[in-house]
Enzyme design. Sequence first.
Site, PDB file in Angstrom:
ATOM      1  N   HIS A 307      -8.680  10.831 -11.968  1.00 39.47           N
ATOM      2  CA  HIS A 307      -8.775   9.375 -11.939  1.00 39.47           C
ATOM      3  C   HIS A 307      -7.371   8.810 -11.976  1.00 39.47           C
ATOM      4  O   HIS A 307      -6.503   9.353 -12.639  1.00 39.47           O
ATOM      5  CB  HIS A 307      -9.582   8.859 -13.147  1.00 39.47           C
ATOM      6  N   ASP A 365     -18.465   9.560 -11.814  1.00 40.96           N
ATOM      7  CA  ASP A 365     -19.258   9.923 -10.647  1.00 40.96           C
ATOM      8  C   ASP A 365     -19.668  11.379 -10.629  1.00 40.96           C
ATOM      9  O   ASP A 365     -20.528  11.776  -9.844  1.00 40.96           O
ATOM     10  CB  ASP A 365     -18.479   9.582  -9.371  1.00 40.96           C
TER      11      ASP A 365
HETATM   12  N1  ACO Z   1      -9.120  18.173  -7.212  1.00 38.44           N
HETATM   13  C1  ACO Z   1      -7.966  18.884  -7.070  1.00 38.44           C
HETATM   14  N2  ACO Z   1      -6.738  18.369  -7.214  1.00 38.44           N
HETATM   15  C2  ACO Z   1      -6.648  17.079  -7.510  1.00 38.44           C
HETATM   16  C3  ACO Z   1      -7.784  16.276  -7.688  1.00 38.44           C
HETATM   17  C4  ACO Z   1      -9.055  16.867  -7.527  1.00 38.44           C
HETATM   18  N3  ACO Z   1     -10.167  16.144  -7.673  1.00 38.44           N
HETATM   19  N4  ACO Z   1      -7.411  15.018  -7.985  1.00 38.44           N
HETATM   20  C5  ACO Z   1      -6.067  15.014  -8.004  1.00 38.44           C
HETATM   21  N5  ACO Z   1      -5.607  16.266  -7.722  1.00 38.44           N
HETATM   22  C6  ACO Z   1      -4.192  16.694  -7.680  1.00 38.44           C
HETATM   23  C7  ACO Z   1      -3.491  16.117  -6.463  1.00 38.44           C
HETATM   24  O1  ACO Z   1      -3.559  16.996  -5.370  1.00 38.44           O
HETATM   25  C8  ACO Z   1      -2.087  15.930  -6.984  1.00 38.44           C
HETATM   26  O2  ACO Z   1      -1.463  17.188  -6.953  1.00 38.44           O
HETATM   27  P1  ACO Z   1       0.157  17.299  -6.766  1.00 38.44           P
HETATM   28  O3  ACO Z   1       0.745  16.667  -7.997  1.00 38.44           O
HETATM   29  O4  ACO Z   1       0.400  18.756  -6.687  1.00 38.44           O
HETATM   30  O5  ACO Z   1       0.469  16.551  -5.512  1.00 38.44           O
HETATM   31  C9  ACO Z   1      -2.273  15.565  -8.465  1.00 38.44           C
HETATM   32  O6  ACO Z   1      -3.565  16.116  -8.824  1.00 38.44           O
HETATM   33  C10 ACO Z   1      -2.279  14.062  -8.721  1.00 38.44           C
HETATM   34  O7  ACO Z   1      -3.291  13.500  -7.899  1.00 38.44           O
HETATM   35  P2  ACO Z   1      -3.145  12.135  -7.113  1.00 38.44           P
HETATM   36  O8  ACO Z   1      -4.077  12.164  -5.936  1.00 38.44           O
HETATM   37  O9  ACO Z   1      -1.714  11.821  -6.873  1.00 38.44           O
HETATM   38  O10 ACO Z   1      -3.697  11.154  -8.211  1.00 38.44           O
HETATM   39  P3  ACO Z   1      -4.178   9.713  -7.954  1.00 38.44           P
HETATM   40  O11 ACO Z   1      -4.118   9.041  -9.265  1.00 38.44           O
HETATM   41  O12 ACO Z   1      -3.463   9.093  -6.817  1.00 38.44           O
HETATM   42  O13 ACO Z   1      -5.703   9.911  -7.455  1.00 38.44           O
HETATM   43  C11 ACO Z   1      -8.032  10.183  -7.381  1.00 38.44           C
HETATM   44  C12 ACO Z   1      -6.824   9.782  -8.238  1.00 38.44           C
HETATM   45  C13 ACO Z   1      -7.996   9.460  -6.019  1.00 38.44           C
HETATM   46  C14 ACO Z   1      -9.302   9.729  -8.107  1.00 38.44           C
HETATM   47  C15 ACO Z   1      -8.016  11.698  -7.173  1.00 38.44           C
HETATM   48  O14 ACO Z   1      -8.026  12.358  -8.411  1.00 38.44           O
HETATM   49  C16 ACO Z   1      -9.210  12.185  -6.325  1.00 38.44           C
HETATM   50  O15 ACO Z   1      -9.156  12.101  -5.091  1.00 38.44           O
HETATM   51  N6  ACO Z   1     -10.317  12.684  -6.986  1.00 38.44           N
HETATM   52  C17 ACO Z   1     -11.493  13.102  -6.293  1.00 38.44           C
HETATM   53  C18 ACO Z   1     -12.291  11.904  -5.813  1.00 38.44           C
HETATM   54  C19 ACO Z   1     -13.002  11.173  -6.946  1.00 38.44           C
HETATM   55  O16 ACO Z   1     -13.686  11.789  -7.767  1.00 38.44           O
HETATM   56  N7  ACO Z   1     -12.874   9.838  -6.944  1.00 38.44           N
HETATM   57  C20 ACO Z   1     -13.595   9.008  -7.912  1.00 38.44           C
HETATM   58  C21 ACO Z   1     -12.669   8.154  -8.665  1.00 38.44           C
HETATM   59  S1  ACO Z   1     -13.584   7.303  -9.907  1.00 38.44           S
HETATM   60  C22 ACO Z   1     -14.263   5.986  -9.161  1.00 38.44           C
HETATM   61  O17 ACO Z   1     -13.898   5.513  -8.109  1.00 38.44           O
HETATM   62  C23 ACO Z   1     -15.442   5.425  -9.851  1.00 38.44           C
END
Ligand code: ACO
Length: 430
Positions: A307, A365
């Site tokens: 998140h 979710d």
């Molecule tokens: N699985 C694996 N790796 C992940 C995940 C995941 N679900 N989420 C983040 N990471 C990794 C990224 O690849 C990144 O790695 P790096 O540092 O090596 O580049 C690091 O963790 C940081 O992630 P970001 O994407 O930069 O974090 P951000 O805060 O921008 O994104 C997000 C948050 C979009 C929710 C992301 O975690 C994601 O895509 N999760 C899966 C989708 C999801 O469940 N979304 C629901 C959000 S809740 C809602 O809307 C109600």
Amino acid sequence: MDKQRNATLNVDGKSIDLPIYSGSIGPDVIDIRSLYAKTGMFTFDPGFVSTAACKSDITYIDGDEGVLLYRGYPIEQLAMKCDFLEVAYLILHGELPNAKQKGEFDSIIKNHTMVHDQLTRFYSGFRRDAHPMAILVGVVGALSAFYHEAMDISDEYHRTVSAHRLIAKLPNITAMAYKYNAGQPFMYPRNDLSYTANFMHMMFGTPCEKYEPNPVLVRALDRILILHADHEQNASTSTVRLAGSSGANPFACISSGIACLWGPAHGGANEACLNMLEEIGDVSRVGEFIKRAKDKDDPFKLMGFGHRVYKNFDPRAKLMRETCHEVLNELGLQDDRLFKLAIALEKIALEDDYFISKKLYPNVDFYSGIVQRALGIPVKLFTGIFAMARTVGWIAQWNEMIGDPEQKIGRPRQLFTGATQRDVIAMDKR
Ligand code: ACO
């Protein structure tokens, strides 16, 4: 009076002072509005990771502590002690209603549950297999064409009526998207039922026999709605605010929020999460998918994990996990294959260094999809349910923005990296 604090910024040897403001809780902000005038420079913050785009009184999140407050009340207490319309009233008006106010609010919302009969014709323009979110974007936007008499956004009464219309009609519009997909007749709302029970009636009832909603399942869905009602300045809420900042009408603005919410990184995650669990299929394959999630060259992410704001736990996920147990017990589905798989996946991911070091925890979710599936809601409609709930937050945030005297049209700037000025050369000389 507190002394004004300033941040001093040194730009190319020139020092400028920028005021610092404090909210009631949460990080202070540096007011950079004079930055361009003083330095000729912009700030650069793609994804708005360090930018407060507005002042707001509605929702507060402390991502490190796993705190979510609507108007100061913890989400845990609201989810246990209130129903969805009580929470909607709170989000809109700033205070919890007393019994009289709640009765009046319920009755106002019930007054608006029907949609204009002409609106039902929009549905037949869609393919039967259209994604419900595509239908919602179109039909909610189309509401703009029905209420010309109450669309003066500078009139507080008009804004309130629009909020009531949206909150009251979203369940009907969402259920109709489902009925259209299923090829079943649309159901008229039943105003003797609660907001959520009525939604279940419009979803699962048919004209052939009376539908009696199960109170345990109504409560579970009601809780999903409460948990999703607002979430501060997330992507879809910011979209609604940005669209509204130009003076666009509230129905068009909410439609833009629905479009944004549909994305798999936002509200589409519950649908994507359930599809992912189906794809994994069996506990024996969890390791393989965890490995893929950790692989930098693989775009696969564990849906329902991570998140932008919650970096220790998502308080909504904890409540949703409990609701998941309640619903599966009520329905005798304790051995549900996907639920067991979700538990195994959660355990393995939470013990894995990659997920620990990046602070990736299950979000709301991760469980809401399992609950909704058990309730009989098709996967394609999950994000539609989210949109129905979030409409309350969107319209409250929109209303707050329109009423804010400091409100300006949203207009971000950019760091331009394209070609500098050049002359067009005639086609035959290129
Ligand atoms: N699985 C694996 N790796 C992940 C995940 C995941 N679900 N989420 C983040 N990471 C990794 C990224 O690849 C990144 O790695 P790096 O540092 O090596 O580049 C690091 O963790 C940081 O992630 P970001 O994407 O930069 O974090 P951000 O805060 O921008 O994104 C997000 C948050 C979009 C929710 C992301 O975690 C994601 O895509 N999760 C899966 C989708 C999801 O469940 N979304 C629901 C959000 S809740 C809602 O809307 C109600």
